[in-house]
Design an enzyme around this catalytic site. Sequence first.
Site, short mmCIF file in Angstrom:
data_model
loop_
_atom_site.label_atom_id
_atom_site.label_comp_id
_atom_site.label_asym_id
_atom_site.label_seq_id
_atom_site.Cartn_x
_atom_site.Cartn_y
_atom_site.Cartn_z
N TYR A 85 1.08 -1.31 -0.22
CA TYR A 85 0.33 0.09 -0.21
C TYR A 85 0.63 1.02 0.14
CZ TYR A 85 -4.56 2.82 1.08
OH TYR A 85 -5.46 3.00 0.89
N ARG A 226 -24.19 -16.43 -3.67
CA ARG A 226 -23.69 -17.27 -2.52
C ARG A 226 -25.06 -18.26 -1.74
NH1 ARG A 226 -21.39 -12.48 1.33
NH2 ARG A 226 -21.14 -12.07 -1.18
N1 LIG Z 1 -9.63 4.10 -2.89
C1 LIG Z 1 -10.04 4.96 -1.83
O1 LIG Z 1 -9.78 5.94 -1.03
C2 LIG Z 1 -10.64 3.82 -0.45
C3 LIG Z 1 -11.34 3.90 0.91
C4 LIG Z 1 -12.21 2.75 1.55
C5 LIG Z 1 -12.06 2.21 0.51
N2 LIG Z 1 -11.21 1.77 -0.22
C6 LIG Z 1 -11.14 0.00 -0.78
O2 LIG Z 1 -12.61 -0.36 -0.82
C7 LIG Z 1 -12.54 -2.17 -1.32
C8 LIG Z 1 -13.93 -2.02 0.00
O3 LIG Z 1 -13.47 -2.02 1.08
P1 LIG Z 1 -14.34 -2.06 2.68
O4 LIG Z 1 -13.88 -1.43 3.50
O5 LIG Z 1 -15.59 -0.91 2.64
O6 LIG Z 1 -14.89 -3.93 2.67
P2 LIG Z 1 -15.10 -4.50 3.46
O7 LIG Z 1 -16.32 -4.23 4.30
O8 LIG Z 1 -13.68 -5.01 3.69
O9 LIG Z 1 -16.08 -5.85 1.90
C9 LIG Z 1 -14.73 -6.71 1.05
C10 LIG Z 1 -15.82 -6.51 -0.04
O10 LIG Z 1 -14.74 -7.05 -0.99
C11 LIG Z 1 -15.41 -8.09 -1.50
N3 LIG Z 1 -14.32 -9.07 -1.76
C12 LIG Z 1 -13.61 -10.10 -1.58
N4 LIG Z 1 -13.13 -10.46 -2.52
C13 LIG Z 1 -13.66 -10.50 -3.45
C14 LIG Z 1 -12.97 -10.76 -4.35
N5 LIG Z 1 -12.02 -11.96 -5.04
N6 LIG Z 1 -13.89 -11.30 -5.61
C15 LIG Z 1 -15.03 -9.93 -5.77
N7 LIG Z 1 -15.16 -9.38 -4.41
C16 LIG Z 1 -14.06 -8.91 -3.27
C17 LIG Z 1 -16.63 -8.75 -0.35
O11 LIG Z 1 -17.75 -9.54 -0.62
P3 LIG Z 1 -18.19 -11.48 -0.59
O12 LIG Z 1 -19.02 -10.80 1.08
O13 LIG Z 1 -18.25 -12.01 -1.06
O14 LIG Z 1 -16.59 -11.18 0.25
C18 LIG Z 1 -17.02 -7.53 0.17
O15 LIG Z 1 -17.70 -6.67 -0.49
C19 LIG Z 1 -11.17 -2.15 -0.93
O16 LIG Z 1 -10.64 -3.06 -2.35
C20 LIG Z 1 -11.07 -0.68 0.09
O17 LIG Z 1 -9.00 -1.07 -0.60
C21 LIG Z 1 -10.53 2.16 -1.37
#
Ligand SMILES: NC(=O)c1ccc[n+]([C@@H]2O[C@H](COP(=O)([O-])OP(=O)(O)OC[C@H]3O[C@@H](n4cnc5c(N)ncnc54)[C@H](OP(=O)(O)O)[C@@H]3O)[C@@H](O)[C@H]2O)c1
Length: 399
Positions: A85, A226
């Site tokens: 990261y 799922r």
């Molecule tokens: N760019 C930014 O500023 C920013 C800010 C916040 C978050 N993010 C990013 O946004 C994403 C979500 O963050 P979060 O905190 O909301 O996550 P989270 O609540 O932990 O949820 C993770 C999500 O990813 C899905 N997932 C995991 N592995 C996967 C795969 N191989 N293929 C498809 N879906 C998959 C999960 O689906 P299942 O339920 O099916 O496992 C779940 O919907 C992350 O990548 C995070 O780094 C980016």
Amino acid sequence: MLTSLARRCIRAPRVVPIPQGRSLSASPATAAARAIVYSGNGNPSEVLSVLTFPDLPPPPTNTLNVQFLLSPINPADINVIEGVYPSKPKLNGNLTTSGLGSQQDPVFVGGNEGLARVSALGSGVEGLQEGDWVVMKTPQVGTWRTSANVKPGDVLKVPSADKLTPVQAATLVVNPPTAWNLLHDFVQLSEGDWVIQNGANSAVGQCVIQVAAAKGYKTINLVRNRSDLPILQQRLRELGATEVLTYDELAQDGIRDKIKSWTNGKDIKLGLNCVGGPDTTRMARFLGKDAHLVSYGAMSKAPLSLPTSLFIFKNLTSHGFWQSRWYADHSLEEQQSMLRTLTELMANGKLLAPDHEIASIRGSDSDEVASEHIRSMVEGITSGQYGKKVLLQFESDEA
Ligand SMILES: NC(=O)c1ccc[n+]([C@@H]2O[C@H](COP(=O)([O-])OP(=O)(O)OC[C@H]3O[C@@H](n4cnc5c(N)ncnc54)[C@H](OP(=O)(O)O)[C@@H]3O)[C@@H](O)[C@H]2O)c1
């Protein structure tokens, strides 16, 4: 696919629901000072350990001591530990006088986001009081710990704290602002306009659904298949999702007509991507003319490939978004105004806390036992066994 219940039964952490509301801050359940640390990058389920360190001394001038109440484990935290990261934490060499956490053997403390309570103020600190709820403004402070000494500029006082639950406050600064900016910074949407997003059950996805619903935008929400899909669909609809589809359904014949009938032929103006890979390529094909695709995550770890024809014939614009960059580029007033807007939505019941579990680090466990526990918990999170946001809480040794 595992049901949510089965997911929770595998490597189940000790999960203790905490009461919602201010009672948490009035009586923090922490005694020994502890942190979840690592000395070098690697697989979190191998490099993380729990370290007990002496209680903090009174805060020096122009600093304050805070006691962490709840700290989420976000996907980016895992990436930081893995060393993949862009944000890097600083080494801590002042937790202990000898051994791990000392100047000779410094450590990183995990965690970027968290809710803390001001426990002591050094002289010269203005605008904060003991007992105030604060969230971290400086990235990578290291929030997976009981307590820390920080500078006033490292924290933001939680606006309308009395109206928020601890989980809402602990998850305030990353995901809700990301969702808000994704919906506002790239295309001008009006009531009735359509947005399509993947990873729709993620914490960000849940915020996108709710903010969009509050503004009158319609959403098509993509999730993985799922066994308990109907429950998830129902949950997302309750949050305000217009339609919920699996990636498999998006690949089926006839889906284009189905989506056209939902949108009444209206172009989908915005696509939000936190997954990448072929499913996102497919999603992009459903975007309308002059649409914008914003990528903010890569959960599948697969590269994103976009057909050239989408750029030539549909005038697609593809962007990346990083909330950390937004914070760096915007003034404190703009940041506070954004958090006020979001806390108002929360206080009005329009932006709920993400689906979550509280995972406790028990005070009665030795550092070795607690380290095993945290490693197996993180392994469960990275392999998708939780299906909801996990927040860490350090319990007292009487627990
Ligand atoms: N760019 C930014 O500023 C920013 C800010 C916040 C978050 N993010 C990013 O946004 C994403 C979500 O963050 P979060 O905190 O909301 O996550 P989270 O609540 O932990 O949820 C993770 C999500 O990813 C899905 N997932 C995991 N592995 C996967 C795969 N191989 N293929 C498809 N879906 C998959 C999960 O689906 P299942 O339920 O099916 O496992 C779940 O919907 C992350 O990548 C995070 O780094 C980016």
